[in-house]
Design a protein around this motif. Structure first.
Motif, PDB file in Angstrom:
ATOM      1  N   TYR A 227     -27.341   6.702  -4.110  1.00 36.83           N
ATOM      2  CA  TYR A 227     -27.480   5.254  -3.920  1.00 36.83           C
ATOM      3  C   TYR A 227     -26.124   4.552  -4.020  1.00 36.83           C
ATOM      4  CZ  TYR A 227     -28.915   0.482  -4.972  1.00 36.83           C
ATOM      5  OH  TYR A 227     -29.058  -0.884  -4.972  1.00 36.83           O
ATOM      6  N   THR A 230     -23.032   6.791  -1.354  1.00 36.60           N
ATOM      7  CA  THR A 230     -23.118   6.848   0.113  1.00 36.60           C
ATOM      8  C   THR A 230     -24.285   6.057   0.691  1.00 36.60           C
ATOM      9  OG1 THR A 230     -24.519   8.809   0.035  1.00 36.60           O
ATOM     10  CG2 THR A 230     -22.146   9.190   0.142  1.00 36.60           C
ATOM     11  N   PRO A 234     -23.166   9.232   5.614  1.00 39.29           N
ATOM     12  CA  PRO A 234     -23.292   8.648   6.947  1.00 39.29           C
ATOM     13  C   PRO A 234     -24.442   9.311   7.701  1.00 39.29           C
ATOM     14  CG  PRO A 234     -21.451  10.160   6.872  1.00 39.29           C
ATOM     15  CD  PRO A 234     -21.954  10.049   5.470  1.00 39.29           C
ATOM     16  N   GLY A 235     -25.117   8.520   8.511  1.00 37.95           N
ATOM     17  CA  GLY A 235     -26.318   9.038   9.172  1.00 37.95           C
ATOM     18  C   GLY A 235     -27.332   9.411   8.113  1.00 37.95           C
ATOM     19  N   THR A 236     -27.778  10.653   8.152  1.00 39.35           N
ATOM     20  CA  THR A 236     -28.705  11.124   7.119  1.00 39.35           C
ATOM     21  C   THR A 236     -28.041  12.207   6.257  1.00 39.35           C
ATOM     22  OG1 THR A 236     -29.531  12.723   8.709  1.00 39.35           O
ATOM     23  CG2 THR A 236     -30.794  10.700   8.475  1.00 39.35           C
ATOM     24  N   TRP A 246     -38.181   6.380  -1.449  1.00 40.49           N
ATOM     25  CA  TRP A 246     -37.867   5.046  -1.974  1.00 40.49           C
ATOM     26  C   TRP A 246     -37.730   4.032  -0.830  1.00 40.49           C
ATOM     27  CZ3 TRP A 246     -32.912   2.389  -2.075  1.00 40.49           C
ATOM     28  CH2 TRP A 246     -32.877   1.307  -2.936  1.00 40.49           C
ATOM     29  N   LEU A 247     -37.022   4.425   0.235  1.00 44.20           N
ATOM     30  CA  LEU A 247     -36.860   3.514   1.377  1.00 44.20           C
ATOM     31  C   LEU A 247     -38.205   3.220   2.041  1.00 44.20           C
ATOM     32  CD1 LEU A 247     -33.710   4.825   3.302  1.00 44.20           C
ATOM     33  CD2 LEU A 247     -33.888   2.791   1.888  1.00 44.20           C
ATOM     34  N   GLN A 249     -41.312   3.394   0.815  1.00 47.80           N
ATOM     35  CA  GLN A 249     -42.287   2.601   0.066  1.00 47.80           C
ATOM     36  C   GLN A 249     -41.834   1.161  -0.105  1.00 47.80           C
ATOM     37  OE1 GLN A 249     -42.155   1.207  -3.268  1.00 47.80           O
ATOM     38  NE2 GLN A 249     -39.991   1.714  -3.417  1.00 47.80           N
ATOM     39  N   GLY A 250     -40.523   0.930  -0.136  1.00 50.20           N
ATOM     40  CA  GLY A 250     -40.025  -0.422  -0.390  1.00 50.20           C
ATOM     41  C   GLY A 250     -39.617  -1.133   0.882  1.00 50.20           C
ATOM     42  N   GLU A 251     -38.492  -0.712   1.424  1.00 47.15           N
ATOM     43  CA  GLU A 251     -37.927  -1.413   2.584  1.00 47.15           C
ATOM     44  C   GLU A 251     -38.895  -1.432   3.762  1.00 47.15           C
ATOM     45  OE1 GLU A 251     -33.599  -1.007   4.123  1.00 47.15           O
ATOM     46  OE2 GLU A 251     -34.815   0.368   5.287  1.00 47.15           O
TER      47      GLU A 251
ATOM     48  N   ASP B  70     -27.868  -4.718  -1.980  1.00 45.42           N
ATOM     49  CA  ASP B  70     -28.006  -3.732  -0.909  1.00 45.42           C
ATOM     50  C   ASP B  70     -29.351  -3.005  -0.931  1.00 45.42           C
ATOM     51  OD1 ASP B  70     -27.330  -2.542  -3.218  1.00 45.42           O
ATOM     52  OD2 ASP B  70     -25.639  -1.385  -2.446  1.00 45.42           O
ATOM     53  N   SER B  71     -30.143  -3.221  -1.980  1.00 40.18           N
ATOM     54  CA  SER B  71     -31.470  -2.599  -1.975  1.00 40.18           C
ATOM     55  C   SER B  71     -32.552  -3.643  -2.267  1.00 40.18           C
ATOM     56  CB  SER B  71     -31.537  -1.484  -3.020  1.00 40.18           C
ATOM     57  OG  SER B  71     -31.230  -2.006  -4.284  1.00 40.18           O
ATOM     58  N   TYR B  73     -34.530  -5.549  -0.484  1.00 41.29           N
ATOM     59  CA  TYR B  73     -35.838  -5.524   0.176  1.00 41.29           C
ATOM     60  C   TYR B  73     -36.658  -4.292  -0.206  1.00 41.29           C
ATOM     61  CZ  TYR B  73     -34.416  -9.713   2.386  1.00 41.29           C
ATOM     62  OH  TYR B  73     -34.008 -11.006   2.549  1.00 41.29           O
ATOM     63  N   THR B  74     -35.992  -3.263  -0.668  1.00 44.67           N
ATOM     64  CA  THR B  74     -36.732  -2.108  -1.170  1.00 44.67           C
ATOM     65  C   THR B  74     -37.382  -2.467  -2.503  1.00 44.67           C
ATOM     66  OG1 THR B  74     -35.011  -0.788  -0.158  1.00 44.67           O
ATOM     67  CG2 THR B  74     -36.545   0.371  -1.564  1.00 44.67           C
ATOM     68  N   LYS B 188     -20.205   0.857   4.726  1.00 40.82           N
ATOM     69  CA  LYS B 188     -20.754   1.812   3.756  1.00 40.82           C
ATOM     70  C   LYS B 188     -22.285   1.861   3.806  1.00 40.82           C
ATOM     71  CE  LYS B 188     -20.429   3.140  -1.051  1.00 40.82           C
ATOM     72  NZ  LYS B 188     -19.747   2.948  -2.307  1.00 40.82           N
ATOM     73  N   VAL B 389     -37.661  -3.597  11.195  1.00 35.88           N
ATOM     74  CA  VAL B 389     -37.208  -2.934   9.951  1.00 35.88           C
ATOM     75  C   VAL B 389     -36.768  -1.495  10.221  1.00 35.88           C
ATOM     76  CG1 VAL B 389     -37.966  -2.113   7.687  1.00 35.88           C
ATOM     77  CG2 VAL B 389     -38.621  -4.374   8.455  1.00 35.88           C
ATOM     78  N   ARG B 393     -32.881   0.173  10.188  1.00 34.04           N
ATOM     79  CA  ARG B 393     -32.476   1.315   9.345  1.00 34.04           C
ATOM     80  C   ARG B 393     -31.899   2.441  10.213  1.00 34.04           C
ATOM     81  NH1 ARG B 393     -30.474   2.643   4.640  1.00 34.04           N
ATOM     82  NH2 ARG B 393     -31.685   0.937   3.726  1.00 34.04           N
ATOM     83  N   GLU B 394     -32.514   2.656  11.396  1.00 31.58           N
ATOM     84  CA  GLU B 394     -32.019   3.698  12.303  1.00 31.58           C
ATOM     85  C   GLU B 394     -30.628   3.319  12.818  1.00 31.58           C
ATOM     86  OE1 GLU B 394     -33.179   6.498  12.632  1.00 31.58           O
ATOM     87  OE2 GLU B 394     -32.883   7.361  14.620  1.00 31.58           O
ATOM     88  N   ARG B 397     -28.029   4.032  10.273  1.00 31.45           N
ATOM     89  CA  ARG B 397     -27.685   5.459  10.207  1.00 31.45           C
ATOM     90  C   ARG B 397     -26.833   5.877  11.407  1.00 31.45           C
ATOM     91  NH1 ARG B 397     -33.318   6.405   7.841  1.00 31.45           N
ATOM     92  NH2 ARG B 397     -34.193   6.171   9.899  1.00 31.45           N
ATOM     93  N   GLN B 400     -23.148   4.595  11.842  1.00 33.81           N
ATOM     94  CA  GLN B 400     -22.146   5.345  11.063  1.00 33.81           C
ATOM     95  C   GLN B 400     -21.680   6.582  11.832  1.00 33.81           C
ATOM     96  OE1 GLN B 400     -24.420   5.876   7.377  1.00 33.81           O
ATOM     97  NE2 GLN B 400     -23.074   4.370   6.386  1.00 33.81           N
TER      98      GLN B 400
END
Lengths: 285, 428
Positions: A227, A230, A234-236, A246-247, A249-251, B70-71, B73-74, B188, B389, B393-394, B397, B400
């Protein structure tokens, strides 16, 4: 006798209550939600295995499992490094008390502090790259390049956790009779023979215990570092299942899908744990 | 004697307990969540709102809880799932608020008295004509230009690039004549990439294309979208961007790189953020920061004069599960009042949504230019606020990976379109 049994149950009751409320019930509830499209706002709709089908084809989830596999492959370092250091301390290298304290020190720092500290050190214009430049080397984007990001985070995680394993091994080593080591030396065994032929075989149950605990830790407790360092990128490159859960369920407000992931992660960790415990039991028997 | 002491202490304890429970019964707590109140520049604003509200509502206590930005909304999503947590929550305009509209009280009649005074409301407008939240600020993005770097590159420090050709000239001059990079993206968390893409899109797209995107009808594999990403790819290929973008925070690292004259430009916000005019100017020096709108690409500035996208930046909504809805309405009205907004403007450079605030008192040259642009050249709704949403997020990712050369424009667009289609299917 009957009274004793009642008292015993009473002692167990608080722990059992906590287990049922905070572990068992969420597990059952999560298992049910995994078969729904619940978004946390509207009523949940039963969708059968749709979440699990989606998981199979979800490239991000696949990436998290790939990252998990890489991290598990690093397990020998998580276990081997502290084992060697503990053995050296036990054998009385100069400054052993200092090393014991120094190795333990990161354990008292929270992952947020450690993550922030290493983010500053490892970012592109951070002190690690300044050192590289001083040495005439090309700077590396430790946290921003997908070839290095996971290695960087795992390295920091090892640094953060290995002190605890050193302590566990030291406590195990205290049970190794010094006479056996002395006898081996008298018989002409060198340092490596003492370590690999005597100490490590005698520590085998401890090694296996540490391996199980560490495996569960690396799969389920990297969240804080990822958290901060990074954000999964970058990417996944540094996504781990718990981070994605976590992402989701929340975001993304996709509780049903997050629950399905949790069930898969639970099963995965459970399977590895069972295999490891069986191996340990076989050894003990 | 012992009995008397025991009796006395029992009575005292009971009295204390009764007193405490009476005090507890008299107090009400209104829980407010935000992602800004720990920022020293913004804290005085929240303190002012708390003080003003508590003074007007004796017995009510505001419990201000700052969540990590940075988190946010989660964490908020978790609260929504549990239907527990805040009575009032700070929200960003656009999809960040609208996607969660069902978790918030639809605001209409109860805020009818303040609505006419507020700008930026469309960013919080529900389909039924009510509002998810009341905006506190207006928000948009501009390029901040470091005049020291421009001078070093042999450019007129007061020049403002209007077209892609101007932008190219600036970047090539900086690249060839200085050690600085042209543009720093603090990526970041992947969000700055999204902002730059939105700025390019604003300069490139026609009104119709823009409307189509905002309505979620524009395919990611369309030519219009491809043109935007190709422009981004050109910026990457030409080496205009500061290296290491994925390890830099947009709010601290990128701003420090800018203030240290290691880069010519950053894309910053116009209001109440560490990368908005106040902090940027405080660090780089007053008068040392130029301001430019996103440049027109493939068209003349005359064809595309309104390139500063502006909508409601942040605003306060009331959660649907709040037990104190009337108090919460009073709180959000206090929070967007001219007096409170003026405090935010003064301490954090927040550009108020409330049009009753006198912004002419700001003496910063960068802010004056932004206010001039707000009066002449705005486009309503910000593209960046209308990503779905999952698309967002995509894009975080894949952006980057595009920066590091680990993916291609085609792969990014195809992946984003798959995500869009999946979102559409799920919504059905």
């Amino acid at each position: 006798m009957r009274n004793e049994r009642v008292v015993a149950y009473l002692f167990v009751l608080p722990a059992l209550g906590l287990f049922l409320v905070f572990r068992f019930f969420p597990l059952v509830a999560g298992s049910v939600y995994a078969f729904t499209d619940w978004n946390g706002i509207a009523d949940a709709r039963w969708i059968g295995l749709a979440n699990f089908r989606e998981l199979i084809f979800d490239p991000v989830f696949r990436d998290t499992m790939r990252n998990t596999a890489w991290v598990i492959l690093s397990l020998p370092i998580w276990v081997g490094l502290p084992l060697l250091l503990a053995v050296f301390i036990h054998l009385g290298v100069p400054g052993a008390p200092f090393f014991r304290a120094a190795y333990f020190f990161p354990i008292v720092l929270s992952s947020i502090i450690i993550g922030t500290m290493f983010s500053i050190i490892m970012r592109f214009d951070g002190s690690l790259n300044q050192l590289f430049i001083l040495l005439g080397l090309e700077p590396v984007d430790w946290l921003g390049d997908q070839r290095f990001a996971l290695i960087s985070v795992v390295s920091v995680a090892i640094w953060a956790h290995f002190g605890m394993n050193v302590l566990i091994f030291l406590s195990g080593l205290s049970a190794v009779p010094p006479e056996i080591i002395d006898a081996a030396r008298v018989d002409g065994a060198n340092l490596w023979q003492v370590i690999f032929r005597i100490i490590i075989p005698m520590l085998r149950p401890i090694v296996e215990f540490v391996a199980v605990i560490t495996m569960i830790t690396v799969v389920t407790s990297m969240f804080g570092l990822i958290y901060i360092m990074t954000g999964g990128g970058p990417g996944t490159a540094t996504y781990m299942p718990e981070f994605l859960i976590w992402l989701m369920q929340g975001e993304s407000n996709r509780l049903g899908y997050a629950a399905a992931m949790s069930i898969v992660l639970f099963a995965f960790v459970g399977c590895i744990g069972v295999v490891q415990i069986r191996m340990m039991r076989r050894e003990w028997e | 004697m012992f009995k008397r002491i025991a009796l006395l202490s029992t009575i005292t304890s009971l009295a204390l307990a009764a007193g405490a429970s009476l005090a507890f019964a008299a107090d009400k707590t209104l829980v407010v969540w935000d992602f800004k109140s720990t920022d020293p520049l913004v804290k005085p604003y929240f303190d002012f709102v708390k003080e003003t509200f508590e003074k007007a509502h004796p017995g009510v206590v505001i419990k201000q809880i700052a969540q990590p930005a940075d988190s946010y909304y989660t964490v908020l999503g978790t609260a929504i799932n549990a239907k527990q947590g805040p009575d009032v929550a700070l929200l960003h305009g656009g999809n960040q608020a609208l996607d969660r509209a069902d978790a918030f009280v639809p605001l209409k009649d109860e805020v009818a008295d303040v609505v006419p005074k507020l700008a930026g409301l469309p960013a919080f407008l529900r389909s039924d004509g009510a509002y998810v939240a009341l905006p506190l600020t207006v928000q948009g993005a501009v390029y901040y230009m470091n005049k020291e770097v421009l001078r070093e590159a042999g450019l007129d420090a007061d020049m403002v690039p209007q077209t892609w050709e101007d932008f190219t000239a600036v970047c090539e001059a900086i690249k060839s004549k200085t050690k600085a990079s042209c543009l720093t993206i603090g990526n970041k968390d992947g969000v700055d990439f999204i902002n730059v893409i939105a700025a390019i899109a604003e300069g490139t797209w026609s009104k119709e294309t823009r409307a189509k995107f905002i309505a979620h009808d524009l395919s990611w594999t369309s030519d219009d979208m491809r043109a935007v990403f190709q422009t981004m790819q050109t910026m990457i290929d030409k080496g205009w961007l500061e290296k290491g973008a994925n390890s830099y925070s947009p709010y601290t690292d990128a701003v420090n790189i800018f203030a240290g004259a290691r880069t010519g430009l950053i894309l910053g916000l116009i209001s109440d953020a560490p990368n908005s005019w106040k902090n940027v100017e405080d660090l780089a020096g007053s008068g040392e920061v130029g301001v430019a709108m996103p440049v027109a690409i493939g068209q003349t500035p005359e064809q595309k004069p309104n390139r500063l996208e502006v909508d409601g930046g942040i605003g306060f909504g009331i959660t649907s599960w709040s037990q104190n809805k009337d108090l919460a309405v009073d709180y959000i009205k206090t929070a967007v009042s001219p007096e409170a907004a003026a405090v935010l403007m003064e301490t954090a450079g927040g550009l108020p949504s409330n049009e009753a605030v006198d912004v002419s008192t700001i003496d910063s040259p960068a802010a004056k230019e932004i206010i001039r642009l707000l009066n002449c050249c705005t486009d309503d709704k910000r593209i960046k606020s209308y990503y779905g949403v999952a698309e967002r997020r995509e894009l975080q990712r894949l952006g980057q990976l595009l920066l590091t050369g680990d993916t291609t424009v085609d792969q990014v667009l195809q992946s984003l379109e798959s995500v869009r289609q999946a979102e559409i299917a799920r919504a059905k």
